[in-house]
Scaffold this active site. Sequence first.
Site, short mmCIF file in Angstrom:
data_model
loop_
_atom_site.label_atom_id
_atom_site.label_comp_id
_atom_site.label_asym_id
_atom_site.label_seq_id
_atom_site.Cartn_x
_atom_site.Cartn_y
_atom_site.Cartn_z
N GLY A 65 0.83 -1.19 0.00
CA GLY A 65 0.00 0.00 0.00
C GLY A 65 0.87 1.24 0.00
O GLY A 65 2.06 1.18 0.31
N CYS A 92 5.47 -6.05 1.66
CA CYS A 92 5.82 -4.63 1.60
C CYS A 92 5.16 -3.89 2.77
O CYS A 92 5.53 -4.10 3.92
CB CYS A 92 5.43 -4.07 0.23
SG CYS A 92 6.24 -2.48 -0.13
N TYR A 93 4.18 -3.03 2.52
CA TYR A 93 3.49 -2.35 3.62
C TYR A 93 2.90 -3.35 4.59
O TYR A 93 2.91 -3.13 5.81
CB TYR A 93 2.38 -1.45 3.06
CG TYR A 93 1.56 -0.75 4.12
CD1 TYR A 93 2.00 0.43 4.69
CD2 TYR A 93 0.35 -1.28 4.55
CE1 TYR A 93 1.25 1.07 5.67
CE2 TYR A 93 -0.41 -0.65 5.52
CZ TYR A 93 0.04 0.52 6.09
OH TYR A 93 -0.70 1.16 7.07
N HIS A 179 8.11 -7.87 -3.51
CA HIS A 179 6.81 -8.29 -4.04
C HIS A 179 6.94 -9.65 -4.74
O HIS A 179 7.38 -9.71 -5.90
CB HIS A 179 6.27 -7.24 -5.02
CG HIS A 179 5.83 -5.98 -4.36
ND1 HIS A 179 4.54 -5.76 -3.96
CD2 HIS A 179 6.53 -4.87 -4.00
CE1 HIS A 179 4.44 -4.57 -3.40
NE2 HIS A 179 5.65 -4.01 -3.40
N GLU A 181 4.53 -11.39 -5.85
CA GLU A 181 3.40 -11.60 -6.76
C GLU A 181 3.68 -11.15 -8.18
O GLU A 181 2.96 -11.54 -9.10
CB GLU A 181 2.15 -10.88 -6.22
CG GLU A 181 2.16 -9.36 -6.31
CD GLU A 181 2.82 -8.68 -5.12
OE1 GLU A 181 2.54 -7.49 -4.88
OE2 GLU A 181 3.61 -9.33 -4.42
N SER A 233 -21.87 -6.24 -25.14
CA SER A 233 -21.00 -5.23 -25.72
C SER A 233 -20.22 -5.76 -26.90
O SER A 233 -19.55 -4.99 -27.59
CB SER A 233 -20.00 -4.75 -24.66
OG SER A 233 -19.13 -5.81 -24.29
N GLY A 235 -17.86 -7.99 -26.34
CA GLY A 235 -16.65 -8.52 -25.72
C GLY A 235 -16.86 -9.87 -25.08
O GLY A 235 -17.98 -10.35 -24.91
N VAL A 236 -15.74 -10.49 -24.69
CA VAL A 236 -15.80 -11.83 -24.11
C VAL A 236 -16.47 -11.81 -22.74
O VAL A 236 -17.15 -12.76 -22.37
CB VAL A 236 -14.38 -12.44 -24.02
CG1 VAL A 236 -13.47 -11.62 -23.13
CG2 VAL A 236 -14.44 -13.88 -23.53
N ASP A 237 -16.30 -10.73 -21.98
CA ASP A 237 -16.84 -10.70 -20.62
C ASP A 237 -18.36 -10.82 -20.61
O ASP A 237 -18.93 -11.64 -19.89
CB ASP A 237 -16.41 -9.41 -19.90
CG ASP A 237 -14.91 -9.23 -19.89
OD1 ASP A 237 -14.19 -10.24 -19.99
OD2 ASP A 237 -14.44 -8.08 -19.81
N SER A 238 -19.02 -9.98 -21.41
CA SER A 238 -20.48 -10.04 -21.43
C SER A 238 -20.96 -11.36 -22.04
O SER A 238 -22.01 -11.89 -21.65
CB SER A 238 -21.07 -8.86 -22.19
OG SER A 238 -20.63 -8.84 -23.54
N LYS A 379 -9.04 -11.82 -16.40
CA LYS A 379 -9.36 -12.05 -17.80
C LYS A 379 -9.03 -13.47 -18.26
O LYS A 379 -9.81 -14.10 -18.96
CB LYS A 379 -8.63 -11.03 -18.66
CG LYS A 379 -8.88 -11.17 -20.15
CD LYS A 379 -10.32 -10.83 -20.54
CE LYS A 379 -10.56 -9.34 -20.45
NZ LYS A 379 -11.89 -8.96 -21.01
#
Length: 523
Positions: A65, A92-93, A179, A181, A233, A235-238, A379
């Site tokens: 953070g 980290c934080y 980090h 990650e 839309s 897109g793949v998400d919808s 994604k």
Amino acid sequence: MTSTPAERTSQQSERVLVLDFGSQYAQLIARRVREQHVYCEIVRHDLSADRIAALAPKGIILSGGPASVYEAAAPRCDPRLFRLGIPVLGICYGMQLACDALGGRVGRAQAREYGRAVCEIVGDDPIFAGVPGQTEVWMSHGDQVDGLSEEFVPLARTPTCPMAAVRHTSLPVYGFQFHPEVTHTPAGGRMLANFLATTCGCSGAWRLEDFAESVIADLRRRVGDDRVICGLSGGVDSAVVAALLSRAIGDQLSCILVDNGLLRKNEAAAVIDEFTNHFKTDLHVVPAEEMFLRTLAGITEPQEKRRRIGKAFVDCFVAEAGKIQGARYLAQGTLYPDVIESGAAPDGPAATIKLHHNVGGLPENLQFELIEPLRDLFKDEVRRLGLQLGLPERIVWRHPFPGPGLAVRCLGEVTRPRLDTLREADSIVLEELERAGLMRKVSQAFAVLLPVQSVGVMGDARTYDDVLAVRAVETEDFMTADWSHLPYETLARISSRVINEVRGVNRVVYDISSKPPATIEWE
């Protein structure tokens, strides 16, 4: 009312919680944990120890953070969580917070570290099993732990950070100043895997299929006999949201496509074909190009574009949805990165980078209850889920497209002629990538029409026409991204075709910026 992921999702046999202290990388931590087949959720940093105990996680990770722990307004966790007997890893934080809460001292580092550093492992601990004695790590800090209580032991150091990793002697509490990650820490995945398996005792049995079945069951239970409206839309998400809902509630689903004139070339026709012939969906199409162009007339500021598009979309959508009888719920394809970048993590403090169409602009008096079944997914997970649900690859592997559409790729004023120019150029970019077999290698590619003109020569005549930028990136999670090193031959074909086939463009440039510091979209 917005609930936390832990409350939205059915109980998992193994769960790790990431407490979010405002890090833009909190969701990367969650993604890395899920790669180890352990279910992970991001929650607000100040959940009470009692609430955490009730959720019964196998482990807790404290994110990084931007704050300093010695500041009066610094975000803090409930100090009792360190005494729950649940393994804790502070990053980290998060490390500074854990050490500060358990008797350590945190101060300004004499030499701030931003970027790669060589880390030397100095302590024998299972969390570093399989990690080289000297390994590269990614640092991003101005503060660091500069004094430990007798209950902590150092495990690793860098040339400017003598306590780059620590462990509590009697509590299952670890801290990494670096980090693990991010991909810039090559052994970070191994460190996280060791923490999960050895310290937390996770078996790694969670699979994305479990998530899908859980969400489908939750949708059936929540929706009952009511109708759900899903906005499409292209897109793949919808598309994945629609597929999930179709699996869960069948013909209780209605879809709405707002044809705002901001879609890619032939996209509206393709969406209509897919969701009438493939999905057999109750599809409603709203022709709204003229309305959106009027709304955007004269507007050049990016956030104002997004706000106006969001409001216009909601107005069109709600008007059409009001014609659908029995509709109670509205489904959206919001993903984790959308939520984090909009500063809308579940009660989290992450800073806003830019507004996202899916997570902003909904009116307070919206008559529908919101359903966001992909809100906790990244994604790549959405693509995998789409394939599991039986979506065709041409839908699943379609490159991401922003909610505000071409308006945020048409820099400056948005007009129909400029949109038409951009649409033609963008289709050439995608066609040439497809021709070169690069569509899977490149995570996202598109054209950007700049509000810049340059001098050129065509034939024997001087031109003063538009400049087009080509953007192509490679990424695993869309939170960090590197520019794609496309072959010169492909770039040359794109440039030649655009200049020769798209009237009004006489110069093509290639964007070689990475994220961060740039974002993937230009606006």
